[in-house]
Design an enzyme around this catalytic site. Structure first.
Site, PDB file in Angstrom:
ATOM      1  NE  ARG A  35      34.621 -37.448  12.863  1.00 16.41           N
ATOM      2  CZ  ARG A  35      36.022 -36.794  12.743  1.00 16.41           C
ATOM      3  NH1 ARG A  35      36.057 -35.983  11.750  1.00 16.41           N
ATOM      4  NH2 ARG A  35      36.756 -36.702  13.430  1.00 16.41           N
ATOM      5  CE  LYS A 200      53.320 -32.718   9.627  1.00 11.48           C
ATOM      6  NZ  LYS A 200      52.637 -31.509  10.023  1.00 11.48           N
ATOM      7  N   GLY A 353      38.928 -40.182  13.954  1.00  5.84           N
ATOM      8  CA  GLY A 353      38.150 -40.217  12.772  1.00  5.84           C
ATOM      9  C   GLY A 353      38.700 -40.917  11.443  1.00  5.84           C
ATOM     10  N   GLY A 377      42.018 -35.822  16.880  1.00  6.82           N
ATOM     11  CA  GLY A 377      42.751 -34.899  17.726  1.00  6.82           C
ATOM     12  C   GLY A 377      42.256 -34.834  19.199  1.00  6.82           C
TER      13      GLY A 377
HETATM   14  C1  3PG Z   1      38.621 -33.872  12.904  1.00  9.09           C
HETATM   15  O1  3PG Z   1      38.223 -34.246  11.773  1.00  9.09           O
HETATM   16  O2  3PG Z   1      39.645 -34.060  13.301  1.00  9.09           O
HETATM   17  C2  3PG Z   1      37.613 -33.035  13.612  1.00  9.09           C
HETATM   18  O3  3PG Z   1      36.226 -32.855  12.908  1.00  9.09           O
HETATM   19  C3  3PG Z   1      38.264 -31.660  13.617  1.00  9.09           C
HETATM   20  O4  3PG Z   1      38.444 -30.943  12.457  1.00  9.09           O
HETATM   21  P1  3PG Z   1      39.564 -30.211  12.535  1.00  9.09           P
HETATM   22  O5  3PG Z   1      40.742 -30.917  12.891  1.00  9.09           O
HETATM   23  O6  3PG Z   1      39.756 -29.395  10.992  1.00  9.09           O
HETATM   24  O7  3PG Z   1      39.609 -28.954  13.547  1.00  9.09           O
END
Ligand code: 3PG
Ligand code: MG
Length: 396
Positions: A35, A200, A353, A377
């Site tokens: 990242r 999940k 990620g 996400g």
């Molecule tokens: C992740 O690692 O999914 C993003 O950086 C967002 O982080 P978060 O899920 O804690 O909001």
């Protein structure tokens, strides 16, 4: 969406950039800097344009107050190495240090603010509290560039509210990610297969629901597969199971059959008596999981079937490991899926990620895939067809 070009001449301007620098750390050592590397081109572009670049980012999920375990300082050090230029680090987000550091920037220089989640306003559900923090951030910039694709699904101060307060644009990383995900949602070359893993089912309900209308095949592995196997009437021993989702999953299986969408589940699994790297692995058919053992990977027969379907597809999206790939004895399923993605003649996308870190850790190179998304996400929510607040706010 507005782009950096729409912001006009940036020479001498303070540009706040939201990057996603949320990397896995072991103490203060970054174990996967993907990242950080992905954030470099936009930062360099702004610096080259003569801007005073102020990077905002988060690390982990601290509780709205400073916590040294979540400091971005080691990440700022890595960013400086990758940029090939100095990076000044502010030891707070909007306080004295931040103001001093930003005031000291010359044209083309770069600063990183401390973890924005050290301030409770960043993630607050209360618009006024978030807005108050965004007001403070906005004092540090003349324009805003949103480049943290991994957080565009979050309605947070440094992602969303700040864009309502300053001239705002999407950075190159956000534009590139959206472009690839559009190809998956609008007119994917077929067959289109989606591989889902991870622990999940409940995290993936929206995306499964949507993909039953779009994909030709869904391949399911990882911890979430045991809820599918239970829905088909199999005993799953001590494996991960979301019993309250079994009925939902039964509904998906029925809908998939109706629509002619193939749902490929494993036929064999690798089980162990406990969750540990040295637990002895045994391969069993899915209808013979011992009551006192847990599944930690898909089996070799399944890995082969998954690989065949993947490599024969023209579009593939993959999110989530097939097993506990961190333990070498349980990494084969994830490795087989990653290998098959590299053989796709068409578009292969690794989403997330964690999945991205997994493929690199297993020895693959970014260039072997069509696209590696920096957002797990965020990419899943995009595929769900959800409105992502951090993208929507750049459209106005
Ligand atoms: C992740 O690692 O999914 C993003 O950086 C967002 O982080 P978060 O899920 O804690 O909001
Ligand atoms: Mg996440």
């Amino acid at each position: 969406m507005k782009t950096i070009d729409d912001l006009g001449d940036l020479r001498g301007k303070r540009v706040l950039v939201r990057s996603d620098l949320n990397v896995p750390l072991d103490g203060t050592t970054i174990t996967d800097d993907g990242r950080v590397r992905a954030s470099v081109p936009t930062i360099l572009r702004l610096a080259d344009a003569g801007a005073k670049v102020v990077v905002m980012a988060h690390l982990g999920r601290p509780k709205g107050a400073p916590d040294p375990a979540y400091s971005l300082e080691p990440v700022a050090v890595r960013l400086a190495e990758l940029l090939g230029q100095d990076v000044t680090f502010a030891s707070d987000t909007v306080g004295e240090s931040a103001h001093e550091v930003v005031a000291g920037l010359e044209d083309g220089q770069v600063a990183v603010l401390e973890n924005v989640r050290f301030n409770a306003g960043e993630t607050s559900k209360d618009d006024a509290e978030r807005g108050a923090f965004a007001d403070q951030l906005a004092e540090l910039g003349d324009a805003f560039v949103s480049d943290g694709f991994g957080v565009v699904h979050r309605k947070q101060a440094s992602v969303y509210d700040i864009a309502e307060r300053l001239p705002a644009a999407a950075g190159g990383l956000v534009l590139a990610e959206v472009e690839v995900l559009r190809q998956l949602t609008e007119d994917p070359a077929r067959p289109y297969a989606v591989v889902l893993g991870g622990s999940k089912v409940s995290d993936k309900l929206g995306v499964i629901d949507n993909l039953l209308e779009k994909a030709d095949a869904l391949l399911i592995g990882g911890g979430m597969v045991f809820t599918f196997l239970a829905a088909k009437g199999h005993g799953v021993g001590t494996s991960l199971l979301e019993a309250d989702q079994i009925d939902t999953v039964k509904g998906y299986l029925a809908r998939a059959a109706e629509k002619g969408v193939e749902i490929l589940l494993p036929t064999d699994v690798v089980v162990a008596p406990e969750f540990s790297a040295d637990a002895p692995p045994t391969t069993v058919p899915v209808d013979a999981i011992p009551t006192d053992q847990m599944g930690l990977d898909i089996g070799p027969e399944s890995a082969e079937a998954f690989a065949r379907l993947i490599s024969g597809s023209r579009t593939v999206f993959w999110n989530g490991p097939m097993g506990v790939f961190e333990f070498p004895a349980y990494a084969a399923g994830t490795k087989a899926v990653a290998q098959a993605l590299t053989e796709v003649e068409g578009l292969s996308v690794v989403g997330g990620g964690d999945s991205a870190a997994a493929v690199r850790r297993l020895g693959f190179d970014d260039a072997q895939f069509g696209h590696i998304s920096t957002g797990g996400g965020a990419s899943l929510e995009f595929l769900e067809g959800a409105t992502l607040p951090g993208l929507q706010v750049l459209e106005g």
